[in-house]
Design a protein around this motif. Structure first.
Motif, mmCIF file in Angstrom:
data_model
loop_
_atom_site.group_PDB
_atom_site.id
_atom_site.type_symbol
_atom_site.label_atom_id
_atom_site.label_comp_id
_atom_site.label_asym_id
_atom_site.label_seq_id
_atom_site.Cartn_x
_atom_site.Cartn_y
_atom_site.Cartn_z
ATOM 1 N N PHE A 219 1.065 -1.098 -0.042
ATOM 2 C CA PHE A 219 -0.206 -0.344 -0.265
ATOM 3 C C PHE A 219 0.747 1.276 0.234
ATOM 4 N N GLY A 220 -0.058 2.310 -0.449
ATOM 5 C CA GLY A 220 0.286 3.423 -0.580
ATOM 6 C C GLY A 220 -0.161 4.698 1.040
ATOM 7 N N ARG A 221 0.369 5.868 1.332
ATOM 8 C CA ARG A 221 -0.687 6.742 1.588
ATOM 9 C C ARG A 221 -0.150 7.806 1.609
ATOM 10 N N LEU A 222 -1.306 8.812 1.407
ATOM 11 C CA LEU A 222 -1.198 10.006 0.996
ATOM 12 C C LEU A 222 -1.711 10.536 1.670
ATOM 13 N N GLY A 223 -1.531 11.325 2.462
ATOM 14 C CA GLY A 223 -2.461 12.785 3.322
ATOM 15 C C GLY A 223 -1.944 13.966 4.109
#
Length: 186
Positions: free
Chosen positions: A115-119
Motif C-alpha cells: 500500500f501507499g499513504r497520502l494525506g
C-alpha cells in the motif's frame, strides 16, 4: 442450442471465477492497528531517533482503497549534539504528539498486501536544551504526509505490517518514521 449452452456455461464459469476472486479480497470494513514507530527527526544537520506508539483506525471503501486516521504519542526521547549560532550543546528531542488522516491505495495478493499513504499530519516535537544559549522549544508542523508499506494476513482478520512514513518535510527539518504494527480487520 449447443452454442447457447456453451456460452451460458462459460458465462457461469467467468462469473463464478470473479466471485471466487472477490472472496479472496477483503470486503469493505473497519480495521484498526497498534504499532511501535522508530522516528528520525533531522534538523540543524543533526539526527535524533526517539520512538512513539501509534494507533490507527481505517475503513476499506473498496478492495483497492481505504481511508485512515491515526494518533501517536512519544514513549522515548533521544539526545543529540547541536550547534546554534556558534554555541555547541546538547538537546533532548521527544515526540509530543502526532495525528493525521490518509488515503490508502492498496493491492492484495492472497495474504500479502502492499500500500501507499497520502494525506496530512500534525507533528509536535519537544526540543529541550541542555546548554545555556540554546533555547528550548516545541516544534509544531502541519504538513503533507506520505509513505508506503506492506501487511501480511495470518488469518482472515489478523495481520502484521511494516511501513515507512514522511510525517513532515520543512525546509529546515523533517520527521520520518518506520513502524511495525499488528492489526485486526472486522
Amino acid at each position: 442450442m449447443k452454442r447457447s449452452a456453451l456460452a451460458a456455461a462459460a458465462a457461469f464459469l467467468l462469473l463464478g471465477g470473479s466471485a471466487a476472486q472477490a472472496q479472496m479480497a477483503m470486503p469493505p470494513g473497519l480495521y484498526g492497528e497498534f504499532g511501535y514507530t522508530w522516528m528520525r527527526v533531522q534538523a540543524l544537520g543533526q539526527t535524533a531517533q526517539p520512538a512513539t506508539l501509534r494507533a490507527l483506525l481505517g475503513y476499506d471503501f473498496h478492495p483497492y482503497f481505504a481511508a485512515e486516521a491515526f494518533i501517536s504519542g512519544g514513549i522515548s526521547d533521544d539526545e543529540t549534539n547541536v550547534t546554534v549560532n556558534g554555541v555547541s550543546g546538547r538537546v533532548n528531542v521527544k515526540p509530543k504528539a502526532m495525528y493525521g488522516i490518509f488515503l490508502k491505495p492498496k493491492y492484495r495478493i492472497q495474504q500479502a498486501e502492499v500500500f501507499g499513504r497520502l494525506g496530512w499530519a500534525h507533528t509536535a516535537v519537544d526540543v529541550d536544551s541542555r546548554t545555556a544559549g540554546i533555547a528550548s522549544t516545541t516544534q509544531r508542523d502541519n504538513d503533507f504526509a506520505w509513505g508506503f508499506g506492506g501487511n501480511y494476513y495470518f488469518t482472515p482478520n489478523w495481520y502484521a505490517g511494516i511501513d515507512w512514513m514522511r510525517y513532515s518535510q520543512q525546509s529546515s527539518h523533517h520527521v520520518d518514521g518506520l513502524t511495525l504494527a499488528v492489526g485486526y480487520h472486522w
